[in-house]
Design a protein around this motif. Structure first.
Motif, PDB file in Angstrom:
ATOM      1  N   ALA A 101      55.466  58.558  19.766  1.00 26.56           N
ATOM      2  CA  ALA A 101      55.151  58.374  18.349  1.00 26.56           C
ATOM      3  C   ALA A 101      56.366  57.879  17.580  1.00 26.56           C
ATOM      4  N   TYR A 102      57.524  58.447  17.845  1.00 30.36           N
ATOM      5  CA  TYR A 102      58.737  58.019  17.140  1.00 30.36           C
ATOM      6  C   TYR A 102      59.210  56.643  17.600  1.00 30.36           C
ATOM      7  N   ALA A 103      59.007  56.312  18.862  1.00 30.08           N
ATOM      8  CA  ALA A 103      59.435  55.008  19.384  1.00 30.08           C
ATOM      9  C   ALA A 103      58.646  53.863  18.764  1.00 30.08           C
ATOM     10  N   ARG A 104      57.439  54.143  18.329  1.00 34.55           N
ATOM     11  CA  ARG A 104      56.629  53.090  17.702  1.00 34.55           C
ATOM     12  C   ARG A 104      57.225  52.613  16.381  1.00 34.55           C
ATOM     13  N   LEU A 105      57.967  53.469  15.703  1.00 42.32           N
ATOM     14  CA  LEU A 105      58.504  53.113  14.387  1.00 42.32           C
ATOM     15  C   LEU A 105      59.484  51.934  14.461  1.00 42.32           C
ATOM     16  N   PRO A 106      60.556  52.021  15.231  1.00 41.74           N
ATOM     17  CA  PRO A 106      61.479  50.881  15.288  1.00 41.74           C
ATOM     18  C   PRO A 106      60.920  49.697  16.080  1.00 41.74           C
ATOM     19  N   LEU A 107      59.879  49.913  16.845  1.00 43.30           N
ATOM     20  CA  LEU A 107      59.281  48.826  17.615  1.00 43.30           C
ATOM     21  C   LEU A 107      58.613  47.785  16.716  1.00 43.30           C
ATOM     22  N   GLN A 108      58.226  48.186  15.522  1.00 42.63           N
ATOM     23  CA  GLN A 108      57.558  47.241  14.623  1.00 42.63           C
ATOM     24  C   GLN A 108      58.456  46.054  14.284  1.00 42.63           C
ATOM     25  N   ALA A 109      59.743  46.276  14.096  1.00 35.76           N
ATOM     26  CA  ALA A 109      60.649  45.179  13.722  1.00 35.76           C
ATOM     27  C   ALA A 109      60.680  44.074  14.781  1.00 35.76           C
ATOM     28  N   PRO A 110      60.868  44.388  16.067  1.00 39.65           N
ATOM     29  CA  PRO A 110      60.836  43.305  17.053  1.00 39.65           C
ATOM     30  C   PRO A 110      59.455  42.654  17.190  1.00 39.65           C
ATOM     31  N   LEU A 111      58.399  43.404  16.933  1.00 43.15           N
ATOM     32  CA  LEU A 111      57.065  42.805  16.980  1.00 43.15           C
ATOM     33  C   LEU A 111      56.902  41.781  15.860  1.00 43.15           C
ATOM     34  N   VAL A 112      57.388  42.113  14.669  1.00 42.42           N
ATOM     35  CA  VAL A 112      57.350  41.156  13.554  1.00 42.42           C
ATOM     36  C   VAL A 112      58.182  39.935  13.910  1.00 42.42           C
ATOM     37  N   GLY A 113      59.370  40.156  14.456  1.00 38.97           N
ATOM     38  CA  GLY A 113      60.227  39.045  14.865  1.00 38.97           C
ATOM     39  C   GLY A 113      59.583  38.167  15.914  1.00 38.97           C
ATOM     40  N   TRP A 114      58.906  38.783  16.879  1.00 39.19           N
ATOM     41  CA  TRP A 114      58.212  38.045  17.934  1.00 39.19           C
ATOM     42  C   TRP A 114      57.132  37.156  17.327  1.00 39.19           C
ATOM     43  N   ALA A 115      56.345  37.716  16.442  1.00 42.60           N
ATOM     44  CA  ALA A 115      55.272  36.943  15.811  1.00 42.60           C
ATOM     45  C   ALA A 115      55.844  35.779  15.001  1.00 42.60           C
ATOM     46  N   LEU A 116      56.933  36.020  14.289  1.00 47.26           N
ATOM     47  CA  LEU A 116      57.563  34.942  13.514  1.00 47.26           C
ATOM     48  C   LEU A 116      58.123  33.857  14.424  1.00 47.26           C
ATOM     49  N   LYS A 117      58.644  34.254  15.578  1.00 46.52           N
ATOM     50  CA  LYS A 117      59.159  33.271  16.548  1.00 46.52           C
ATOM     51  C   LYS A 117      58.022  32.418  17.102  1.00 46.52           C
ATOM     52  N   VAL A 118      56.904  33.048  17.405  1.00 42.75           N
ATOM     53  CA  VAL A 118      55.732  32.295  17.874  1.00 42.75           C
ATOM     54  C   VAL A 118      55.304  31.291  16.806  1.00 42.75           C
ATOM     55  N   ALA A 119      55.294  31.722  15.562  1.00 45.06           N
ATOM     56  CA  ALA A 119      54.938  30.810  14.461  1.00 45.06           C
ATOM     57  C   ALA A 119      55.932  29.670  14.342  1.00 45.06           C
ATOM     58  N   ALA A 120      57.217  29.981  14.418  1.00 48.73           N
ATOM     59  CA  ALA A 120      58.253  28.958  14.285  1.00 48.73           C
ATOM     60  C   ALA A 120      58.229  27.952  15.427  1.00 48.73           C
ATOM     61  N   ASP A 121      57.871  28.428  16.629  1.00 53.87           N
ATOM     62  CA  ASP A 121      57.847  27.558  17.801  1.00 53.87           C
ATOM     63  C   ASP A 121      56.581  26.701  17.897  1.00 53.87           C
ATOM     64  N   ALA A 122      55.590  27.017  17.064  1.00 51.57           N
ATOM     65  CA  ALA A 122      54.325  26.275  17.097  1.00 51.57           C
ATOM     66  C   ALA A 122      54.555  24.844  16.596  1.00 51.57           C
TER      67      ALA A 122
END
Length: 124
Positions: A101-122
């Motif tokens: 449960a606690y590990a999910r909290l900081p995991l959101q930041a890299p997930l947002v970054g990943w999604a933004l990278k996918v968008a930028a690479d499109a």
């Protein structure tokens, strides 16, 4: 149709898997819906599952990948309160579950970054 880059395929797979899980096992998702949201938790579970399935398709398709990546980043940000609720609710659980449960909290930041990278690479 051109094959999606690996990162976009993986992100689409993550969303597809999570989206299906919202319909296959909704109760676990109902439990983390913030109480402050109007309506029933089950409705929010199904709405978020449908959104994840839509995001999977948007990220997978070249024509919508850029917008899909941006929407995915917004989605990851929007569901952060559910992760906070889960961490609060699970504070008395056994250590391994509490760690998840606690590990999910900081995991959101890299997930947002990943999604933004996918968008930028499109390709536009």
């Amino acid at each position: 149709m051109a094959r999606a880059p690996r990162s976009a395929r993986l992100l689409a797979g993550l969303f597809a898997t999570a989206g299906v899980a919202h319909f296959a096992a909704p109760r676990q998702f109902d439990a983390i819906v913030p109480r402050s949201l109007p309506g029933s938790a089950r409705t929010w579970t199904y709405v978020s599952g449908a959104a994840e399935l839509g995001l999977a398709a948007a990220v997978a398709l070249p024509a919508t990948r850029r917008l899909g990546g941006l929407a995915a980043a917004a989605f990851f940000t929007a569901v952060f309160p559910a992760n906070v609720k889960m961490a609060r609710d699970w504070k008395e659980r056994p250590a391994p579950l509490k760690a998840v449960a606690y590990a999910r909290l900081p995991l959101q930041a890299p997930l947002v970054g990943w999604a933004l990278k996918v968008a930028a690479d499109a390709r536009p």
